[in-house]
Motif scaffolding. Structure first.
Motif, short mmCIF file in Angstrom:
data_model
loop_
_atom_site.label_atom_id
_atom_site.label_comp_id
_atom_site.label_asym_id
_atom_site.label_seq_id
_atom_site.Cartn_x
_atom_site.Cartn_y
_atom_site.Cartn_z
N ARG A 106 5.04 -7.08 29.19
CA ARG A 106 3.95 -6.34 28.92
C ARG A 106 2.57 -6.98 28.72
O ARG A 106 2.71 -8.07 28.22
N ARG A 107 1.78 -6.51 29.55
CA ARG A 107 0.38 -7.29 29.30
C ARG A 107 -0.07 -7.53 28.08
O ARG A 107 -0.53 -8.49 27.79
N LYS A 108 0.01 -6.65 27.11
CA LYS A 108 -0.30 -6.78 25.59
C LYS A 108 0.24 -7.77 24.99
O LYS A 108 -0.30 -8.39 24.07
N TRP A 156 -2.75 -16.00 27.09
CA TRP A 156 -3.03 -17.13 28.06
C TRP A 156 -4.14 -18.20 27.39
O TRP A 156 -4.83 -17.99 26.61
N THR A 174 1.60 -16.24 38.66
CA THR A 174 2.05 -14.81 38.77
C THR A 174 2.64 -14.42 39.85
O THR A 174 2.40 -15.10 40.86
N ASN A 188 0.90 -8.66 41.56
CA ASN A 188 0.89 -7.71 40.56
C ASN A 188 -0.07 -6.54 41.59
O ASN A 188 -0.85 -7.22 41.99
N PRO A 195 -4.18 -2.70 37.93
CA PRO A 195 -3.06 -3.05 36.81
C PRO A 195 -2.59 -1.86 36.06
O PRO A 195 -3.36 -1.21 35.79
N ASP A 224 0.43 -1.55 32.89
CA ASP A 224 0.69 -2.19 31.65
C ASP A 224 1.66 -3.27 31.60
O ASP A 224 2.04 -3.87 30.53
N THR A 225 2.28 -3.64 32.70
CA THR A 225 3.06 -4.73 32.81
C THR A 225 2.45 -5.88 33.81
O THR A 225 1.59 -5.55 34.50
N ILE A 226 3.02 -6.95 33.54
CA ILE A 226 2.59 -8.02 34.51
C ILE A 226 3.72 -8.70 34.96
O ILE A 226 4.73 -9.05 34.26
#
Length: 138
Positions: free
Chosen positions: A44-46, A50, A78, A81, A85, A87-89
């Motif tokens: 999940r991006r949240k 980084w 990565t 993607n 975008p 909500d996932t990465i």
């Protein structure tokens, strides 16, 4: 929590959780990973943080997809993607540090497997560098 980094250490990520790892044999992933396949997982991006993200550069590998890699050493960070975008990465499993809990759960684009990779298990293996490098010189 899993952590990953590029070869030179300029870029690092931490993800609170990861999916299983998918091995992709398509020609774009093979070239981006520099090997017989690309290995990726989803987070999940949240839940991803980084460090050194300013050293990331991107490449649009197709109209809808974008990949990120370290501008210093070239390590893929990565997978492909979406340019818009969600909500996932997709993160590169090749960049994971240590021995994370993830395992390969699927192979995609298997019809595109590199033929030179087939049957490699019969090749001798070594715990250190291959001792025959000097014999490989043309």
């Amino acid at each position: 929590m899993v952590e990953g980094s590029c070869l030179c250490g300029a870029v690092r990520f931490k993800a609170k959780a990861m999916s299983g790892i998918v091995e992709c044999h398509c020609s774009m992933c093979r070239k981006a990973a520099g090997g017989h396949a690309g290995f990726f997982f989803v987070a999940r991006r949240k839940d991803v943080t980084w460090h050194g993200a300013e050293h990331l550069t991107t490449y649009r590998s197709s109209p809808e997809l974008e990949r990120a890699f370290c501008a210093r050493c070239g390590t893929a960070m990565t997978g492909a993607n979406l340019v818009e975008p969600d909500d996932t990465i997709i993160l590169a499993a090749n960049a994971l540090d240590g021995n994370p809990p993830g395992r390969v759960i699927a192979q995609e684009h298997a019809a595109s497997k590199a033929t030179w990779f087939e049957g490699h298990d019969e090749a001798p293996s070594f715990d250190g560098p291959y001792p025959g490098w000097e014999k490989l010189r043309p």
